[in-house]
Motif scaffolding. Structure first.
Motif: not given
Length: 293
Positions: A147-159, A184-187, A259-260, A267-272
């Protein structure tokens, strides 16, 4: 807090504590994320007591004895449940109560509260190792890593990162916020946001002037099920928040606290979900690799 347990005992990464039972049958838990993991592993029947932060799943606090708040435990209350194992999240206390538990001879395990993808996976594995469920815990940890790996891929699209302020509480009009090295900083970081309170260490007050100067584009708070949740109209009527970019669209987001900020299997879902709220125009898809426990 002094390190718990036997000196020189070799333990899995993320664990410190006294000698571990392989199949403890009366577990007392102080730490909502530990409870969450044990339920995800199907070990809820072994739990006899949980602390008040054990909000997920909801039946935990309904079905199990409540030992109080994780940082304000009573050794006598814990021992009254005749535990074969007490599991403590890092920061559980107070120190005097933990010392009394240690002196009582009950088996103790303290779980490190990692706030990174590796830290979450290590935490899950450590909890499983403590209760003789290393295999299932390893699979749960692997799912969280995916989940974290997939989240990282989504995060890479943020310009361009948007500016987020985590507001823990308002006490007499004073804002208590989450700074660097906080959950809070981490999430916020995992969700691809920029924490505007990173000049502050941990959870501390932030002045009205500093909030206005930080210019958050979104304000994030925990949802409070037992008390009034401040509304966007109320928050952005305050002078310090009325001057921020977040006020223009009244961008205040409430999310469930565990959750947050629990940093467990969800946590991967919460961050997503937080990422989707920070960047609504991006159409952030649900995670495919991290189903809810």
């Amino acid at each position: 807090m002094a390190a718990l347990g036997l000196r020189g005992l070799a333990l899995p990464a993320g664990l410190t504590g006294s000698a571990l039972a392989q199949t403890p049958d009366r577990i007392v838990v102080a730490g909502g994320v530990i409870t969450e993991v044990l339920y995800a592993l199907g070990l809820q029947d072994r739990i006899v007591g949980v602390d008040s932060t054990s909000q997920f799943p909801a039946e935990a606090l309904k079905d199990k004895a409540n030992i109080g708040y994780v940082r304000a435990l009573s050794a006598e209350g814990v021992l009254s449940l005749k535990p074969s194992l007490v599991m403590l999240i890092e920061g559980a206390g107070p120190p005097d109560a933990i010392s009394l538990l240690n002196e009582s001879g009950v088996k103790l395990v303290r779980i490190t509260d990692g706030l990174t993808p590796d830290g979450v996976a290590t935490k899950i594995a450590a909890i499983g190792a403590a209760v003789g469920a290393a295999g299932p815990a390893g699979r749960l940890a692997a799912r969280a890593r995916a989940g974290f790996d997939e989240l990282a891929s989504l995060r890479s699209t943020v310009a361009k990162k948007r500016r987020v302020l985590f507001l823990l509480s308002l006490q007499n009009g004073r804002a208590l916020v989450g700074g660097r090295n906080s959950t809070a900083d981490a999430i916020i970081s995992l969700a691809g946001g920029l924490n505007v309170a990173d000049a502050i260490e941990g959870y501390k007050p932030m002045t009205d002037e500093a909030i206005a100067a930080a210019a958050p584009e979104m304000v994030l708070m925990m949802r409070n099920s037992s008390a009034h949740n401040i509304t966007p109209d109320e928050l952005f009527a305050m002078p310090s928040f009325a001057q921020t970019p977040a006020a223009a669209g009244k961008r205040l987001l409430h999310m469930d606290g565990l959750y947050l900020l629990g940093f467990g299997p969800r946590t991967p879902m919460a961050a997503r979900d937080l990422m989707a709220a920070i960047y609504p125009e991006a159409g952030i898809p649900p995670l495919k690799t991290a189903a809810a426990p």
